[in-house]
Design a protein around this motif. Structure first.
Motif, PDB file in Angstrom:
ATOM      1  N   ARG A 161     -79.369   9.724  85.283  1.00  0.00           N
ATOM      2  CA  ARG A 161     -78.961  10.706  84.294  1.00  0.00           C
ATOM      3  C   ARG A 161     -79.977  10.708  83.156  1.00  0.00           C
ATOM      4  O   ARG A 161     -80.732   9.750  82.982  1.00  0.00           O
ATOM      5  N   LYS A 162     -79.989  11.779  82.375  1.00  0.00           N
ATOM      6  CA  LYS A 162     -80.950  11.858  81.275  1.00  0.00           C
ATOM      7  C   LYS A 162     -80.724  10.741  80.259  1.00  0.00           C
ATOM      8  O   LYS A 162     -81.673  10.173  79.722  1.00  0.00           O
ATOM      9  N   ILE A 163     -79.459  10.463  79.975  1.00  0.00           N
ATOM     10  CA  ILE A 163     -79.113   9.362  79.078  1.00  0.00           C
ATOM     11  C   ILE A 163     -78.390   8.297  79.892  1.00  0.00           C
ATOM     12  O   ILE A 163     -77.380   8.574  80.541  1.00  0.00           O
ATOM     13  N   GLU A 164     -78.925   7.090  79.900  1.00  0.00           N
ATOM     14  CA  GLU A 164     -78.327   5.987  80.648  1.00  0.00           C
ATOM     15  C   GLU A 164     -78.350   4.710  79.810  1.00  0.00           C
ATOM     16  O   GLU A 164     -79.148   4.591  78.872  1.00  0.00           O
ATOM     17  N   TRP A 165     -77.500   3.784  80.177  1.00  0.00           N
ATOM     18  CA  TRP A 165     -77.531   2.476  79.545  1.00  0.00           C
ATOM     19  C   TRP A 165     -78.302   1.515  80.437  1.00  0.00           C
ATOM     20  O   TRP A 165     -77.993   1.365  81.620  1.00  0.00           O
ATOM     21  N   ASP A 166     -79.346   0.913  79.900  1.00  0.00           N
ATOM     22  CA  ASP A 166     -80.140  -0.059  80.642  1.00  0.00           C
ATOM     23  C   ASP A 166     -79.637  -1.457  80.288  1.00  0.00           C
ATOM     24  O   ASP A 166     -79.949  -1.988  79.218  1.00  0.00           O
ATOM     25  N   GLU A 167     -78.850  -2.014  81.202  1.00  0.00           N
ATOM     26  CA  GLU A 167     -78.203  -3.295  80.939  1.00  0.00           C
ATOM     27  C   GLU A 167     -79.215  -4.432  80.798  1.00  0.00           C
ATOM     28  O   GLU A 167     -79.065  -5.326  79.960  1.00  0.00           O
ATOM     29  N   GLY A 168     -80.263  -4.389  81.630  1.00  0.00           N
ATOM     30  CA  GLY A 168     -81.240  -5.463  81.618  1.00  0.00           C
ATOM     31  C   GLY A 168     -81.995  -5.597  80.314  1.00  0.00           C
ATOM     32  O   GLY A 168     -82.394  -6.696  79.919  1.00  0.00           O
ATOM     33  N   ASN A 169     -82.179  -4.460  79.630  1.00  0.00           N
ATOM     34  CA  ASN A 169     -82.925  -4.475  78.370  1.00  0.00           C
ATOM     35  C   ASN A 169     -82.053  -4.168  77.159  1.00  0.00           C
ATOM     36  O   ASN A 169     -82.558  -4.072  76.043  1.00  0.00           O
ATOM     37  N   ASN A 170     -80.740  -3.983  77.399  1.00  0.00           N
ATOM     38  CA  ASN A 170     -79.786  -3.745  76.316  1.00  0.00           C
ATOM     39  C   ASN A 170     -80.236  -2.579  75.430  1.00  0.00           C
ATOM     40  O   ASN A 170     -80.313  -2.693  74.202  1.00  0.00           O
ATOM     41  N   ILE A 171     -80.521  -1.459  76.071  1.00  0.00           N
ATOM     42  CA  ILE A 171     -81.082  -0.309  75.358  1.00  0.00           C
ATOM     43  C   ILE A 171     -80.653   0.984  76.049  1.00  0.00           C
ATOM     44  O   ILE A 171     -80.350   0.990  77.245  1.00  0.00           O
ATOM     45  N   ILE A 172     -80.614   2.082  75.298  1.00  0.00           N
ATOM     46  CA  ILE A 172     -80.359   3.398  75.872  1.00  0.00           C
ATOM     47  C   ILE A 172     -81.662   3.940  76.432  1.00  0.00           C
ATOM     48  O   ILE A 172     -82.688   3.964  75.742  1.00  0.00           O
ATOM     49  N   LYS A 173     -81.631   4.368  77.670  1.00  0.00           N
ATOM     50  CA  LYS A 173     -82.810   4.953  78.307  1.00  0.00           C
ATOM     51  C   LYS A 173     -82.672   6.473  78.312  1.00  0.00           C
ATOM     52  O   LYS A 173     -81.629   7.003  78.715  1.00  0.00           O
ATOM     53  N   PHE A 174     -83.709   7.154  77.884  1.00  0.00           N
ATOM     54  CA  PHE A 174     -83.702   8.610  77.859  1.00  0.00           C
ATOM     55  C   PHE A 174     -84.815   9.131  78.761  1.00  0.00           C
ATOM     56  O   PHE A 174     -85.987   8.805  78.579  1.00  0.00           O
ATOM     57  N   ASN A 175     -84.432   9.957  79.745  1.00  0.00           N
ATOM     58  CA  ASN A 175     -85.367  10.532  80.717  1.00  0.00           C
ATOM     59  C   ASN A 175     -85.459  12.049  80.506  1.00  0.00           C
ATOM     60  O   ASN A 175     -84.797  12.821  81.207  1.00  0.00           O
ATOM     61  N   PRO A 176     -86.259  12.515  79.545  1.00  0.00           N
ATOM     62  CA  PRO A 176     -86.244  13.931  79.159  1.00  0.00           C
ATOM     63  C   PRO A 176     -86.693  14.905  80.238  1.00  0.00           C
ATOM     64  O   PRO A 176     -86.297  16.068  80.225  1.00  0.00           O
ATOM     65  N   LEU A 177     -87.501  14.449  81.205  1.00  0.00           N
ATOM     66  CA  LEU A 177     -88.007  15.341  82.251  1.00  0.00           C
ATOM     67  C   LEU A 177     -87.281  15.135  83.579  1.00  0.00           C
ATOM     68  O   LEU A 177     -87.764  15.563  84.619  1.00  0.00           O
ATOM     69  N   LEU A 178     -86.123  14.516  83.529  1.00  0.00           N
ATOM     70  CA  LEU A 178     -85.431  14.141  84.760  1.00  0.00           C
ATOM     71  C   LEU A 178     -85.220  15.323  85.704  1.00  0.00           C
ATOM     72  O   LEU A 178     -85.368  15.193  86.915  1.00  0.00           O
ATOM     73  N   ASP A 179     -84.887  16.490  85.154  1.00  0.00           N
ATOM     74  CA  ASP A 179     -84.578  17.639  86.005  1.00  0.00           C
ATOM     75  C   ASP A 179     -85.770  18.576  86.187  1.00  0.00           C
ATOM     76  O   ASP A 179     -85.622  19.670  86.737  1.00  0.00           O
ATOM     77  N   TRP A 180     -86.944  18.172  85.768  1.00  0.00           N
ATOM     78  CA  TRP A 180     -88.133  19.003  85.969  1.00  0.00           C
ATOM     79  C   TRP A 180     -88.619  18.878  87.409  1.00  0.00           C
ATOM     80  O   TRP A 180     -88.621  17.794  87.998  1.00  0.00           O
ATOM     81  N   SER A 181     -89.073  19.999  87.967  1.00  0.00           N
ATOM     82  CA  SER A 181     -89.692  19.970  89.285  1.00  0.00           C
ATOM     83  C   SER A 181     -91.171  19.620  89.146  1.00  0.00           C
ATOM     84  O   SER A 181     -91.751  19.716  88.054  1.00  0.00           O
ATOM     85  N   TYR A 182     -91.776  19.243  90.248  1.00  0.00           N
ATOM     86  CA  TYR A 182     -93.216  18.934  90.235  1.00  0.00           C
ATOM     87  C   TYR A 182     -94.017  20.166  89.822  1.00  0.00           C
ATOM     88  O   TYR A 182     -94.932  20.072  88.988  1.00  0.00           O
ATOM     89  N   ASP A 183     -93.677  21.319  90.385  1.00  0.00           N
ATOM     90  CA  ASP A 183     -94.408  22.548  90.063  1.00  0.00           C
ATOM     91  C   ASP A 183     -94.262  22.915  88.586  1.00  0.00           C
ATOM     92  O   ASP A 183     -95.221  23.387  87.957  1.00  0.00           O
ATOM     93  N   GLN A 184     -93.082  22.710  88.042  1.00  0.00           N
ATOM     94  CA  GLN A 184     -92.845  22.981  86.625  1.00  0.00           C
ATOM     95  C   GLN A 184     -93.729  22.083  85.758  1.00  0.00           C
ATOM     96  O   GLN A 184     -94.325  22.545  84.766  1.00  0.00           O
TER      97      GLN A 184
END
Length: 234
Positions: free
Chosen positions: A154-177
């Protein structure tokens, strides 16, 4: 209140925003606590451009494992020059690298998955943990298309191993985009991409892929695994 508590509300908010808007929103919400880890891949170069062109107060860092391609190192300089900025470079602990090489050999990561993961941990995971410590948001260039392991992220996830919020802003981008955006904005990228290297990591562990192969097939090609190094473990 812990960072993890309002994760759902945070996720709902960023889903409605463009990548640049979401990066700006998070850097305002967590001032001085948003960091971006770049491996200088095409996705990461897009995010670097978004941060630089919008003058966002997000700290950018990269991990030099000691085994990177010369082209990757050259790209750091070209990126810094274009955007008039400095990328913080982190290195593995010297003694840990020496101990690892004494134990498995200079290229011992080819011998077993266990050895390879040990190498990834020393050269990448441990330095990453140092860089993330004390921060609230970890920005990454992950895209769902990259692998089956990343398709459920998901774009916003909880990273348990690093105790931090992970943000993936391009998660839904296609390669061509992504490629169209790079061309439109004249974003510098690694010339190895034009030679069939889609996912680029350490030189001994990366090869070009053939037409039809999975984007991650060129990483640790000699083993059957989830093609992850431990930075984005699920």
């Amino acid at each position: 209140m812990s960072l993890k508590t309002n994760l759902h509300k945070l996720s709902e908010k960023v889903e409605k925003l463009s990548p640049a808007e979401a990066l700006g929103f998070l850097s305002d919400l967590f001032p001085g606590k948003v960091v971006f880890s770049t491996s200088l891949g095409q996705e990461d170069q897009v995010i670097t451009q978004l941060i630089a062109d919008n003058n966002l107060p997000i700290h950018i860092f990269s991990l030099d494992t000691g085994r990177l391609f010369p082209e990757t190192l050259d790209l750091i300089e070209r990126t810094e020059s274009k955007y008039k900025m400095r990328i913080k470079i982190l290195y593995p602990e010297r003694q840990s690298v020496e101990n690892l090489v004494d134990k498995i050999g200079i290229n011992g990561f080819y011998d077993s998955v266990e050895n390879r993961k040990s190498c990834c941990y020393v050269r990448k995971v441990e330095p990453l943990k140092r860089a993330l410590a004390g921060n609230s948001i970890w920005v990454t260039g992950l895209r769902a298309e990259q692998s089956a392991n990343r398709s459920s992220m998901r774009k916003i996830e909880w990273d348990e191993g690093n105790n931090i919020i992970k943000f993936n802003p391009l998660l839904d981008w296609s390669y061509d985009q992504m490629i169209a955006y790079i061309k439109e904005n004249k974003i510098p990228y690694n010339p190895l991409h034009d030679r069939g290297f889609v996912s680029i990591g350490c030189a001994p562990c990366t090869r070009a892929i053939s037409t039809g192969e999975d984007a991650r097939a060129g990483r640790w090609w000699w083993e059957e695994s989830k093609k992850e190094c431990g930075l984005h473990a699920r």
